[in-house]
Write an enzyme that holds these catalytic residues in place. Structure first.
Site, PDB file in Angstrom:
ATOM      1  N   HIS A   1       2.558   8.925 -10.188  1.00 37.50           N
ATOM      2  CA  HIS A   1       1.682   9.620  -9.235  1.00 37.50           C
ATOM      3  C   HIS A   1       0.907  10.741  -9.936  1.00 37.50           C
ATOM      4  O   HIS A   1      -0.284  10.931  -9.707  1.00 37.50           O
ATOM      5  CB  HIS A   1       2.503  10.253  -8.104  1.00 37.50           C
ATOM      6  CG  HIS A   1       3.221   9.272  -7.214  1.00 37.50           C
ATOM      7  ND1 HIS A   1       4.587   9.181  -7.167  1.00 37.50           N
ATOM      8  CD2 HIS A   1       2.757   8.364  -6.334  1.00 37.50           C
ATOM      9  CE1 HIS A   1       4.939   8.272  -6.282  1.00 37.50           C
ATOM     10  NE2 HIS A   1       3.848   7.748  -5.757  1.00 37.50           N
TER      11      HIS A   1
ATOM     12  N   LYS B   1      -0.115  -0.477 -10.219  1.00 41.26           N
ATOM     13  CA  LYS B   1       1.255  -0.864  -9.837  1.00 41.26           C
ATOM     14  C   LYS B   1       1.238  -1.673  -8.541  1.00 41.26           C
ATOM     15  O   LYS B   1       2.005  -2.608  -8.358  1.00 41.26           O
ATOM     16  CB  LYS B   1       2.086   0.416  -9.680  1.00 41.26           C
ATOM     17  CG  LYS B   1       3.351   0.312  -8.882  1.00 41.26           C
ATOM     18  CD  LYS B   1       4.446  -0.355  -9.658  1.00 41.26           C
ATOM     19  CE  LYS B   1       5.810  -0.274  -9.031  1.00 41.26           C
ATOM     20  NZ  LYS B   1       5.893  -0.491  -7.614  1.00 41.26           N
TER      21      LYS B   1
ATOM     22  N   SER C   1       8.544   3.958  -9.805  1.00 40.87           N
ATOM     23  CA  SER C   1       8.382   3.720  -8.373  1.00 40.87           C
ATOM     24  C   SER C   1       9.306   4.661  -7.618  1.00 40.87           C
ATOM     25  O   SER C   1      10.421   4.946  -8.091  1.00 40.87           O
ATOM     26  CB  SER C   1       8.760   2.266  -8.043  1.00 40.87           C
ATOM     27  OG  SER C   1       8.958   2.125  -6.653  1.00 40.87           O
ATOM     28  N   SER C   2       8.855   5.125  -6.468  1.00 40.87           N
ATOM     29  CA  SER C   2       9.711   5.984  -5.642  1.00 40.87           C
ATOM     30  C   SER C   2      10.987   5.235  -5.267  1.00 40.87           C
ATOM     31  O   SER C   2      12.051   5.833  -5.121  1.00 40.87           O
ATOM     32  CB  SER C   2       8.970   6.391  -4.369  1.00 40.87           C
ATOM     33  OG  SER C   2       7.752   7.015  -4.703  1.00 40.87           O
ATOM     34  N   ARG C   3      10.873   3.930  -5.093  1.00 42.44           N
ATOM     35  CA  ARG C   3      12.040   3.134  -4.686  1.00 42.44           C
ATOM     36  C   ARG C   3      13.112   3.065  -5.782  1.00 42.44           C
ATOM     37  O   ARG C   3      14.269   2.757  -5.487  1.00 42.44           O
ATOM     38  CB  ARG C   3      11.615   1.724  -4.273  1.00 42.44           C
ATOM     39  CG  ARG C   3      10.933   1.696  -2.916  1.00 42.44           C
ATOM     40  CD  ARG C   3      10.662   0.283  -2.441  1.00 42.44           C
ATOM     41  NE  ARG C   3      10.154   0.263  -1.076  1.00 42.44           N
ATOM     42  CZ  ARG C   3       8.882   0.450  -0.741  1.00 42.44           C
ATOM     43  NH1 ARG C   3       7.986   0.660  -1.676  1.00 42.44           N
ATOM     44  NH2 ARG C   3       8.507   0.416   0.526  1.00 42.44           N
TER      45      ARG C   3
ATOM     46  N   MET D   1       2.914   8.398  -0.712  1.00 35.26           N
ATOM     47  CA  MET D   1       3.980   8.533   0.292  1.00 35.26           C
ATOM     48  C   MET D   1       5.063   9.486  -0.217  1.00 35.26           C
ATOM     49  O   MET D   1       6.187   9.481   0.294  1.00 35.26           O
ATOM     50  CB  MET D   1       4.567   7.159   0.632  1.00 35.26           C
ATOM     51  CG  MET D   1       3.524   6.233   1.249  1.00 35.26           C
ATOM     52  SD  MET D   1       4.202   4.990   2.338  1.00 35.26           S
ATOM     53  CE  MET D   1       5.172   4.057   1.183  1.00 35.26           C
TER      54      MET D   1
ATOM     55  N   GLN E   1       3.149   0.821   8.074  1.00 36.76           N
ATOM     56  CA  GLN E   1       3.039  -0.175   7.006  1.00 36.76           C
ATOM     57  C   GLN E   1       4.385  -0.735   6.576  1.00 36.76           C
ATOM     58  O   GLN E   1       4.463  -1.551   5.666  1.00 36.76           O
ATOM     59  CB  GLN E   1       2.298   0.396   5.790  1.00 36.76           C
ATOM     60  CG  GLN E   1       3.081   1.399   4.976  1.00 36.76           C
ATOM     61  CD  GLN E   1       2.231   2.024   3.884  1.00 36.76           C
ATOM     62  OE1 GLN E   1       1.299   2.778   4.158  1.00 36.76           O
ATOM     63  NE2 GLN E   1       2.519   1.690   2.643  1.00 36.76           N
TER      64      GLN E   1
ATOM     65  N   LEU F   1       7.470  11.854  -5.460  1.00 39.10           N
ATOM     66  CA  LEU F   1       6.535  11.706  -6.584  1.00 39.10           C
ATOM     67  C   LEU F   1       7.240  11.567  -7.929  1.00 39.10           C
ATOM     68  O   LEU F   1       8.313  12.113  -8.144  1.00 39.10           O
ATOM     69  CB  LEU F   1       5.572  12.899  -6.626  1.00 39.10           C
ATOM     70  CG  LEU F   1       4.718  13.122  -5.376  1.00 39.10           C
ATOM     71  CD1 LEU F   1       3.741  14.275  -5.609  1.00 39.10           C
ATOM     72  CD2 LEU F   1       3.963  11.871  -4.960  1.00 39.10           C
TER      73      LEU F   1
ATOM     74  N   ALA G   1       6.095  10.540 -12.393  1.00 36.97           N
ATOM     75  CA  ALA G   1       5.014  10.726 -13.371  1.00 36.97           C
ATOM     76  C   ALA G   1       3.840   9.769 -13.135  1.00 36.97           C
ATOM     77  O   ALA G   1       2.701  10.081 -13.508  1.00 36.97           O
ATOM     78  CB  ALA G   1       5.564  10.550 -14.779  1.00 36.97           C
TER      79      ALA G   1
END
Ligand code: AMP
Length: 281
Positions: A37, A151, A187-189, A30, A61, A33, A35
């Site tokens: 990913h 993850k 995490s992107s979050r 999604m 989602q 990005l 490391a």
């Protein structure tokens, strides 16, 4: 790296490569990005002749519309990172390209108990949306190998089941979780955390490392309770701390000392929901 926005163009290109006998490896994302990913992309490159990545923030989602609106978008940086990693193809479709018939899925995926527990329980409809988007992506890309990150442990199980349900001849390859130096799962979050929250966030991985150290045969309930209490004290709103069978994800209250276990955590720091997991043995 070649960028594709249209499914038909991407399919044409991939078909030509496949005709030359080149294997296709696919890592859906999604975006935003990091490391983690990129480690997936590197693993694809080790196994397959053609490395395909997709970036699509899938609206179907997200059970929480605010989470969707605030999902980080860093497309220029993403493209640079993928170029550097040697990714061959990036697919960036629009919502209309992905769902020409509209957002409502024509299909219900029979995921059974997998979508009634943990993420499935706390994010109703989430895994149906994940299956909807990955089904569409697999139809378009038709990879030989699908690369997923540990993850998202439950997602790996759901998508392995999806591949089975669809009867597709695709191998699912699960890649280890990359962590920051202090242990926080990438995490992107994490981009949404402020400085203070970023410092607090490390407690999730610390709880998992502690569980791994302390786990012993017998009752597991007190370990989960202690972990929940610890996270709550450190400012989290905990959705769950669970210790489950690593193969079936069935929650466990007791450990016989031999079964393979995984501990999984989901918790909010203010608005940001973080998840992580760790194999216990
Ligand atoms: P996302 O963009 O969050 O949907 O993730 C895309 C893929 O990258 C999924 O298969 C994730 O499980 C994987 N991924 C996310 N974070 C990590 C990480 N820290 N280490 C390894 N893989 C990850």
């Amino acid at each position: 790296m070649i960028l594709f926005k249209k499914a038909a163009d991407l399919q044409d290109h991939i078909a030509k490569q496949r005709a030359k006998g080149i294997s296709v490896g696919f890592a859906p994302t999604m975006g935003a990005l990091h490391a983690g990913h990129i480690s997936l992309i590197e693993t694809v490159k080790e196994h397959d002749g053609l490395t395909v990545c997709s970036i699509f923030v899938n609206p179907t989602q997200f059970n929480d519309p605010k989470d969707f609106e605030k999902y980080p978008v860093t497309i220029e940086n993403d493209i640079n990172m993928l170029e550097k990693a040697g990714c061959d193809i990036l697919f960036i479709p629009t919502v209309a390209e992905m769902y020409p018939g509209g957002l409502v899925s024509p299909q219900h995926y029979e995921l059974g108990y997998l979508e009634t527990i943990l993420e499935g329980k706390f994010r109703p409809s989430h895994f149906q949306g994940v299956c909807q988007v990955v089904h569409r992506l697999l139809d378009i890309v038709q990879p030989d190998n699908l690369y997923l990150g540990q993850k998202d442990y439950q997602q790996c199980m759901v998508l392995t089941k999806l591949v089975e349900l669809l009867g597709k001849n695709i191998k699912v390859i699960i890649c280890p979780t990359l962590r920051e130096n202090d242990g926080l799962a990438m995490s992107s979050r994490n981009m949404r955390l402020n400085e203070q929250e970023r410092l607090q966030a490390v407690n999730i991985s610390q709880v998992l490392f502690t569980l791994k150290k302390d786990i012993k045969p017998g009752d597991l309930g007190y370990l989960k309770d202690n972990a929940t209490e610890y996270l709550t004290k450190h400012g989290f709103k905990v959705d769950y701390v669970e210790i489950a069978d690593a193969k079936t994800l069935a929650p466990q209250q007791h450990w016989d000392g031999t079964a393979k276990l995984v501990a999984l955590v989901a918790a909010f720091l203010n608005e940001v929901r973080l998840i992580d997991n760790m194999l216990m043995n």
